[in-house]
Design a protein around this motif. Structure first.
Motif, PDB file in Angstrom:
ATOM      1  N   ASN A 222     -37.622  -3.882  -8.893  1.00 25.60           N
ATOM      2  CA  ASN A 222     -36.950  -4.113  -7.612  1.00 25.60           C
ATOM      3  C   ASN A 222     -37.935  -4.164  -6.452  1.00 25.60           C
ATOM      4  OD1 ASN A 222     -34.224  -4.470  -8.355  1.00 25.60           O
ATOM      5  ND2 ASN A 222     -34.031  -2.284  -8.752  1.00 25.60           N
TER       6      ASN A 222
ATOM      7  N   MET B  16     -39.000  -7.652  -6.368  1.00 26.81           N
ATOM      8  CA  MET B  16     -37.987  -8.507  -5.765  1.00 26.81           C
ATOM      9  C   MET B  16     -38.005  -8.375  -4.239  1.00 26.81           C
ATOM     10  SD  MET B  16     -36.694 -10.205  -8.197  1.00 26.81           S
ATOM     11  CE  MET B  16     -35.375 -11.000  -7.298  1.00 26.81           C
ATOM     12  N   GLU B  17     -38.225  -7.167  -3.741  1.00 23.94           N
ATOM     13  CA  GLU B  17     -38.319  -6.961  -2.293  1.00 23.94           C
ATOM     14  C   GLU B  17     -39.530  -7.691  -1.718  1.00 23.94           C
ATOM     15  OE1 GLU B  17     -38.364  -2.765  -1.735  1.00 23.94           O
ATOM     16  OE2 GLU B  17     -36.324  -2.494  -2.483  1.00 23.94           O
TER      17      GLU B  17
ATOM     18  N   ILE C  42     -40.877 -10.447  -2.935  1.00 18.72           N
ATOM     19  CA  ILE C  42     -40.536 -11.872  -2.921  1.00 18.72           C
ATOM     20  C   ILE C  42     -39.673 -12.188  -1.700  1.00 18.72           C
ATOM     21  CG2 ILE C  42     -39.156 -13.651  -4.087  1.00 18.72           C
ATOM     22  CD1 ILE C  42     -40.125 -12.439  -6.757  1.00 18.72           C
ATOM     23  N   GLU C  43     -38.662 -11.368  -1.460  1.00 19.29           N
ATOM     24  CA  GLU C  43     -37.746 -11.610  -0.353  1.00 19.29           C
ATOM     25  C   GLU C  43     -38.475 -11.605   0.988  1.00 19.29           C
ATOM     26  OE1 GLU C  43     -34.186 -12.541   1.485  1.00 19.29           O
ATOM     27  OE2 GLU C  43     -34.688 -12.559  -0.661  1.00 19.29           O
TER      28      GLU C  43
ATOM     29  N   PHE D 103     -36.604 -11.811 -15.613  1.00 18.26           N
ATOM     30  CA  PHE D 103     -35.782 -12.367 -14.540  1.00 18.26           C
ATOM     31  C   PHE D 103     -34.877 -13.472 -15.078  1.00 18.26           C
ATOM     32  CE2 PHE D 103     -34.639 -15.269 -11.234  1.00 18.26           C
ATOM     33  CZ  PHE D 103     -34.267 -14.433 -10.192  1.00 18.26           C
TER      34      PHE D 103
ATOM     35  N   SER E  55     -30.833 -13.144 -14.843  1.00 20.44           N
ATOM     36  CA  SER E  55     -30.180 -13.920 -13.783  1.00 20.44           C
ATOM     37  C   SER E  55     -29.562 -15.224 -14.281  1.00 20.44           C
ATOM     38  CB  SER E  55     -31.198 -14.250 -12.682  1.00 20.44           C
ATOM     39  OG  SER E  55     -32.164 -15.169 -13.162  1.00 20.44           O
TER      40      SER E  55
ATOM     41  N   LEU F  89     -37.237 -17.994 -12.227  1.00 23.53           N
ATOM     42  CA  LEU F  89     -37.669 -17.370 -10.977  1.00 23.53           C
ATOM     43  C   LEU F  89     -37.945 -18.421  -9.911  1.00 23.53           C
ATOM     44  CD1 LEU F  89     -38.442 -14.832  -9.414  1.00 23.53           C
ATOM     45  CD2 LEU F  89     -40.758 -15.035 -10.370  1.00 23.53           C
TER      46      LEU F  89
ATOM     47  N   TYR G 179     -34.726 -19.525  -8.400  1.00 25.44           N
ATOM     48  CA  TYR G 179     -34.188 -18.508  -7.489  1.00 25.44           C
ATOM     49  C   TYR G 179     -34.905 -18.560  -6.136  1.00 25.44           C
ATOM     50  CZ  TYR G 179     -33.551 -13.905  -5.330  1.00 25.44           C
ATOM     51  OH  TYR G 179     -33.298 -12.891  -4.434  1.00 25.44           O
TER      52      TYR G 179
ATOM     53  N   ARG H  50     -33.139 -19.307  -2.576  1.00 22.47           N
ATOM     54  CA  ARG H  50     -33.183 -18.345  -1.462  1.00 22.47           C
ATOM     55  C   ARG H  50     -33.780 -19.004  -0.223  1.00 22.47           C
ATOM     56  NH1 ARG H  50     -30.487 -15.215   0.224  1.00 22.47           N
ATOM     57  NH2 ARG H  50     -32.076 -13.961   1.277  1.00 22.47           N
TER      58      ARG H  50
ATOM     59  N   THR I 238     -31.077  -7.964  -7.234  1.00 22.78           N
ATOM     60  CA  THR I 238     -31.779  -6.736  -7.587  1.00 22.78           C
ATOM     61  C   THR I 238     -31.499  -6.436  -9.048  1.00 22.78           C
ATOM     62  OG1 THR I 238     -29.890  -5.392  -6.878  1.00 22.78           O
ATOM     63  CG2 THR I 238     -31.641  -5.752  -5.264  1.00 22.78           C
TER      64      THR I 238
END
Length: 281
Positions: A8, A11-12, A14-15, A42, A46, A50, A53, A57, A117
């Motif tokens: 996670n 992932m944070e 990446i965001e 991932f 999902s 990736l 995604y 996003r 997440t």
């Protein structure tokens, strides 16, 4: 720090870097895994790659920026990594079904890809039967197809792949097999990124043979490594369910890491084995 928590954190990261170039080595470092393992986990969790995604996003945030007003299309295109307004417009229209220049002038439903997440959910305490095996180098010999994954669409489909598995080929490959996993096996390997929206991998329908095999079939070398081997009883639906659990439950909570290599499915009647190459974390 648990492996789930580290995933996670990745992932944070990446965001927070969607408007910059994303350093995949840093993503892997935060995930306490290799780039290969993170991308595979991932994808299984999902249902998309990736890269797909990240693209969704970015286009979600780009639409929000345009809706607010004041931002120029060229500035939003640059912000989210597109080399030109034309490239951005094509990607935007493909995803939202509207041109970026029309966002503020037309009433239109836009798409939104939510932030993802990782969560570990274990229902009913179902056991997983697995063993760890050390195997020396061997080869896969058989028939190879390049599989293309473009915007989450697989070409050719697995149904089209299975059409090539005639009774004659099954008998031929069964006779060829002289190593475990025995019999006809399905092997996926050589995952690679072809473009921002397209990934590919090779799929072999073949048999495990000695490393000095010199026959007339297409071959792929499998390096020596440890393997996590999962035993699955039931039909293809059961195999799919357990394969998902390997990536969503077993890998994030185990002390093993997926390594770049081959993934193997060996099935006989109503019994299957999934083989993945691993190493200790």
């Amino acid at each position: 720090m648990s492996h789930l928590h580290s995933l996670n954190e990745a992932m944070e990261y990446i965001e927070s870097h969607l408007d910059q170039k994303i350093d995949m080595k840093e993503v892997a470092r935060k995930a306490l895994s290799s780039e290969y393992e993170f991308k595979r986990i991932f994808s299984f969790l999902s249902g998309m790659t990736l890269s797909d995604y990240i693209r969704k996003r970015r286009l979600t945030l780009a639409a929000m920026a345009l809706q607010k007003g004041g931002a120029k299309v060229i500035d939003v295109a640059n912000q989210y990594g597109y080399s030109s307004p034309d490239a951005f417009s094509r990607a935007f229209e493909r995803y939202h079904h509207i041109l970026p220049s029309e966002v503020r002038t037309r009433t239109h439903t836009l798409k939104s890809c939510p932030i993802m997440t990782f969560r570990l959910t274990i229902e009913g305490g179902e056991e997983m039967n697995y063993r760890i095996e050390e195997k020396t180098e061997f080869k896969v010999a058989g028939y190879c197809m390049e599989m293309i994954m473009e915007e989450n669409q697989l070409k050719p489909s697995y149904d089209e792949v299975l059409e090539k598995l005639t009774d004659e080929r099954v008998e031929e490959l069964t006779d060829l097999s002289d190593r475990e996993p025995s019999g006809v096996i399905h092997v996926t390997t050589d995952y690679r990124q072809l473009s921002e929206h397209t990934e590919a991998f090779n799929h072999y329908i073949g048999a495990a043979v000695s490393k000095d095999y010199s026959g007339n079939k297409e071959t792929h070398d499998i390096k020596a490594s440890a393997w996590a081997v999962f035993e699955i009883e039931g039909d293809w639906e059961s195999v799919e369910k357990e394969w998902m659990r390997i990536y969503s439950e077993w890998l994030p909570s185990s002390n093993f890491e997926l390594i770049e290599g081959a993934e193997i499915l060996a099935s006989k009647e109503n019994s299957s084995e999934v083989w993945i190459q691993v190493k200790k974390r």
